[in-house]
Design a protein around this motif. Structure first.
Motif, short mmCIF file in Angstrom:
data_model
loop_
_atom_site.label_atom_id
_atom_site.label_comp_id
_atom_site.label_asym_id
_atom_site.label_seq_id
_atom_site.Cartn_x
_atom_site.Cartn_y
_atom_site.Cartn_z
N PHE A 109 0.83 -1.21 0.00
CA PHE A 109 0.00 0.00 0.00
C PHE A 109 0.87 1.26 0.00
O PHE A 109 0.62 2.19 -0.75
N HIS A 110 1.90 1.27 0.85
CA HIS A 110 2.75 2.46 0.93
C HIS A 110 3.64 2.62 -0.29
O HIS A 110 3.90 3.74 -0.71
N LEU A 111 4.09 1.51 -0.86
CA LEU A 111 4.92 1.63 -2.06
C LEU A 111 4.12 2.17 -3.24
O LEU A 111 4.63 2.97 -4.03
N VAL A 112 2.88 1.76 -3.34
CA VAL A 112 2.04 2.25 -4.43
C VAL A 112 1.86 3.77 -4.30
O VAL A 112 1.84 4.48 -5.29
N GLY A 113 1.79 4.27 -3.09
CA GLY A 113 1.68 5.71 -2.87
C GLY A 113 2.99 6.44 -3.04
O GLY A 113 3.04 7.60 -3.41
N LEU A 114 4.11 5.75 -2.78
CA LEU A 114 5.42 6.40 -2.84
C LEU A 114 5.99 6.49 -4.25
O LEU A 114 6.72 7.43 -4.56
N ILE A 115 5.69 5.55 -5.09
CA ILE A 115 6.29 5.50 -6.43
C ILE A 115 5.97 6.77 -7.24
O ILE A 115 6.88 7.37 -7.80
N PRO A 116 4.73 7.23 -7.31
CA PRO A 116 4.49 8.47 -8.06
C PRO A 116 5.18 9.69 -7.46
O PRO A 116 5.67 10.56 -8.18
N VAL A 117 5.26 9.74 -6.13
CA VAL A 117 5.93 10.86 -5.46
C VAL A 117 7.41 10.84 -5.80
O VAL A 117 8.01 11.88 -6.15
N ALA A 118 8.03 9.67 -5.70
CA ALA A 118 9.46 9.56 -6.02
C ALA A 118 9.72 9.90 -7.48
O ALA A 118 10.71 10.57 -7.81
N GLY A 119 8.85 9.47 -8.37
CA GLY A 119 9.01 9.79 -9.79
C GLY A 119 8.90 11.28 -10.03
O GLY A 119 9.66 11.86 -10.82
N GLY A 120 7.96 11.92 -9.36
CA GLY A 120 7.81 13.37 -9.50
C GLY A 120 9.03 14.12 -8.99
O GLY A 120 9.48 15.10 -9.60
N LEU A 121 9.58 13.66 -7.85
CA LEU A 121 10.79 14.30 -7.32
C LEU A 121 11.97 14.11 -8.26
O LEU A 121 12.78 15.03 -8.46
N ALA A 122 12.10 12.92 -8.84
CA ALA A 122 13.19 12.66 -9.78
C ALA A 122 13.07 13.54 -11.02
O ALA A 122 14.07 14.11 -11.49
N LEU A 123 11.85 13.68 -11.54
CA LEU A 123 11.66 14.55 -12.70
C LEU A 123 11.94 16.01 -12.35
O LEU A 123 12.55 16.75 -13.14
#
Length: 147
Positions: A109-123
């Motif tokens: 559950f937490h990874l599904v929420g973290l992946i888009p946030v991490a991708g946004g930070l990387a971009l």
């Protein structure tokens, strides 16, 4: 209630009962304190109500994780097989995988929420460094190699 020496209560009751002509009005006067009309209830013929859902539409009753682990343990002791083979046998027997632990459910559950946030930070970081991180290039080409 008396107004000018005349009992008004009996007059009101007489006028109400004199104007009743159908059953709905009779039902209203039978329960004078009700603010809702009495409506007939929807009647469904019993022939149209299925007693049970077809087997394909029913959800299988699932075992709890604890029960599934006990089944796996008993199966492994009985057959002497590996965990992987026991889990495959469980899926074949019951039609679903062994239920996940609460820890794995929470982690997923937490990874599904973290992946888009991490991708946004990387971009965002890639935009700030003007492409030096190579994130946008990786998204477009699928490789970190420079062309």
């Amino acid at each position: 209630m008396d107004i000018n020496g005349v009992n008004q209560t009996t007059k009101i009751a007489q006028t109400e009962t004199a104007g009743i002509s159908n059953d709905a009005a009779a039902a209203k006067s039978a329960n004078p304190n009700s603010v809702f009309e009495q409506k007939s209830k929807l009647v469904i013929p019993e022939a149209e109500i299925p007693e049970e859902l077809p087997v394909q539409e029913q959800e299988p009753e699932q075992l709890t994780r604890k029960q599934a682990k006990e089944w796996l343990k008993a199966y492994r002791e009985e057959t002497g097989c590996s965990k992987k083979e026991a889990k495959a046998a469980f899926k074949e027997e019951f039609g679903y995988k062994v239920p996940s632990s609460a820890f794995m459910k929470g982690l997923r559950f937490h990874l599904v929420g973290l992946i888009p946030v991490a991708g946004g930070l990387a971009l965002g970081g890639d935009l700030v460094t003007k492409g030096k991180l190579g994130v946008q290039r990786f998204i477009e080409t699928g490789s970190f190699k420079r062309s």
